[in-house]
Design a protein around this motif. Structure first.
Motif, short mmCIF file in Angstrom:
data_model
loop_
_atom_site.label_atom_id
_atom_site.label_comp_id
_atom_site.label_asym_id
_atom_site.label_seq_id
_atom_site.Cartn_x
_atom_site.Cartn_y
_atom_site.Cartn_z
N LEU A 1 85.40 16.98 80.01
CA LEU A 1 85.55 15.93 81.73
C LEU A 1 86.51 16.04 82.63
O LEU A 1 86.16 16.42 84.44
N ALA A 2 87.15 17.44 82.54
CA ALA A 2 88.54 18.24 83.16
C ALA A 2 87.23 19.06 83.52
O ALA A 2 87.63 19.24 84.37
N GLY A 3 85.95 19.83 83.35
CA GLY A 3 85.84 20.60 83.94
C GLY A 3 85.03 19.49 85.02
O GLY A 3 84.75 19.85 86.61
N VAL A 4 84.98 18.81 85.10
CA VAL A 4 83.68 17.48 86.06
C VAL A 4 84.72 17.18 87.26
O VAL A 4 84.24 17.70 88.59
N VAL A 5 86.28 16.43 86.44
CA VAL A 5 87.01 16.42 87.56
C VAL A 5 87.46 17.90 88.79
O VAL A 5 87.94 17.63 89.73
N LEU B 1 83.56 25.36 91.93
CA LEU B 1 83.32 26.39 90.84
C LEU B 1 84.19 26.86 90.39
O LEU B 1 85.08 26.54 88.91
N PHE B 2 85.46 27.45 90.60
CA PHE B 2 86.86 27.93 90.39
C PHE B 2 87.76 26.75 89.84
O PHE B 2 87.94 27.25 88.53
N GLY B 3 87.84 25.73 89.92
CA GLY B 3 88.19 24.25 89.56
C GLY B 3 87.54 23.90 88.21
O GLY B 3 88.79 23.94 87.86
N ALA B 4 87.01 23.80 89.06
CA ALA B 4 85.61 23.71 87.31
C ALA B 4 86.15 24.92 86.01
O ALA B 4 86.43 24.30 84.89
N SER B 5 86.34 25.29 86.02
CA SER B 5 86.21 26.43 85.21
C SER B 5 87.76 26.74 84.73
O SER B 5 88.20 26.52 83.56
N ALA B 6 88.61 26.49 85.40
CA ALA B 6 90.50 26.54 85.63
C ALA B 6 90.78 25.39 84.47
O ALA B 6 90.92 25.89 83.52
N LEU B 7 90.39 24.26 85.03
CA LEU B 7 90.54 22.92 84.30
C LEU B 7 90.32 23.12 82.87
O LEU B 7 90.56 21.98 82.37
N PHE B 8 88.87 23.15 82.91
CA PHE B 8 87.74 23.10 81.77
C PHE B 8 89.12 24.09 80.78
O PHE B 8 89.13 23.76 79.80
N ALA B 9 89.18 25.14 81.42
CA ALA B 9 89.66 26.32 80.36
C ALA B 9 91.01 25.98 80.19
O ALA B 9 91.33 26.01 78.58
N ILE B 10 92.30 24.89 80.50
CA ILE B 10 93.81 24.72 80.26
C ILE B 10 93.77 23.94 79.20
O ILE B 10 94.11 23.69 78.52
N PHE B 11 92.12 22.81 79.33
CA PHE B 11 92.22 21.89 78.42
C PHE B 11 91.32 22.26 77.18
O PHE B 11 91.82 21.65 76.70
#
Length: 263
Positions: free
Chosen positions: A187-191, A159-169
């Motif tokens: 897609l970054a959130g999924v990754v 959950l944190f990984g999805a949120s973090a990568l989504f926010a960065i992108f």
């Protein structure tokens, strides 16, 4: 052969066969979803004369070989991409089975993620977009499959990984308009979820390699074709490739790096 080795072999063979069948369906998805067409009906048919594909010719890879790459009815060529997608998906599914043979409950989630990544990569190359019809449903479907995998602590990390990568992108897309589309952001959130579920190191390496692969291809295009920095290059395939390079082994480098930082 030990029971563990036998189980690994069975899972790998099953994964390969499953991937062949899924790859056949992905060919339909890649062609029809960007056009807004149903992936269920009508059944498989020749893209040239629209004749229905006979059941004996609808066997992954073998059907194309039996037809010698031509439609049974109109005899026009059928793209070699069809068997390549089927064979490639079979290979990827077999590799995923090998990777998760010790944690088989995670296999459905990562097989689904592999299928999604292949479909989205091909669509992005073809039409330069990542359809919401595939990306958005991936969130609840993959989340449910990861819950079934039941790894303590991994769900919260995903959950944190999805949120973090989504926010960065998202920040990159807003700060540098045109650098990437919002399909890439989603897609970054999924990754982020699928890599972070394994470890923070896997997330780190997956994200880093996406940009490395993108940069390498961009530089190659500039050198080979005379392209410039404004030339549009779909980023979705690099996100997927980076994620899977990390998932299938390179993520351990990220874990080692984080361990050194924490020491």
């Amino acid at each position: 052969m030990t029971e563990t080795e036998l189980l690994r072999l069975i899972l790998t063979v099953f994964g390969g066969l499953l991937g062949l069948a899924v790859g056949s369906f992905l060919n339909v998805v890649v062609h029809r979803v960007p056009l807004g067409l149903s992936v269920v009906s009508p059944g498989s048919h020749c893209p040239n004369c629209q004749s229905a594909v006979r059941a004996r010719h609808n066997v992954p890879v073998l059907g194309w070989l039996m037809l010698r790459g031509r439609c049974f009815d109109c005899h026009l060529p059928i793209s070699s991409r069809y068997p390549l997608v089927e064979a490639g998906t079979g290979l990827v599914f077999a590799l995923v089975a090998l990777r998760f043979a010790d944690t088989p409950l995670a296999l459905p989630a990562y097989w689904a993620f592999a299928a999604l990544g292949i479909a989205l990569s091909l669509i992005d190359v073809d039409v330069r977009r990542l359809p919401n019809a595939l990306v958005v449903p991936a969130y609840p479907i993959l989340a449910a499959l990861l819950v079934v995998a039941a790894a303590p602590g991994a769900g919260l990390r995903a959950l944190f990984g999805a949120s973090a990568l989504f926010a960065i992108f998202f920040a990159i897309a807003v700060a540098a308009p045109g650098s990437m589309g919002f399909g890439d952001v989603k897609l970054a959130g999924v990754v982020g979820a699928m890599t972070a579920w394994l470890s923070w190191g896997t997330l780190l390496v997956g994200a880093f390699l996406a940009f490395v692969f993108g940069a390498l291809v961009g530089i190659t295009l500039i050198a080979a074709r005379g392209a410039d920095r404004r030339t549009a290059v779909p980023f979705g395939p690099f996100l997927v490739l980076g994620a899977w390079t990390a998932i299938l082994g390179a993520g351990y480098l990220g874990d080692a790096y984080l361990a050194v930082l924490a020491a």
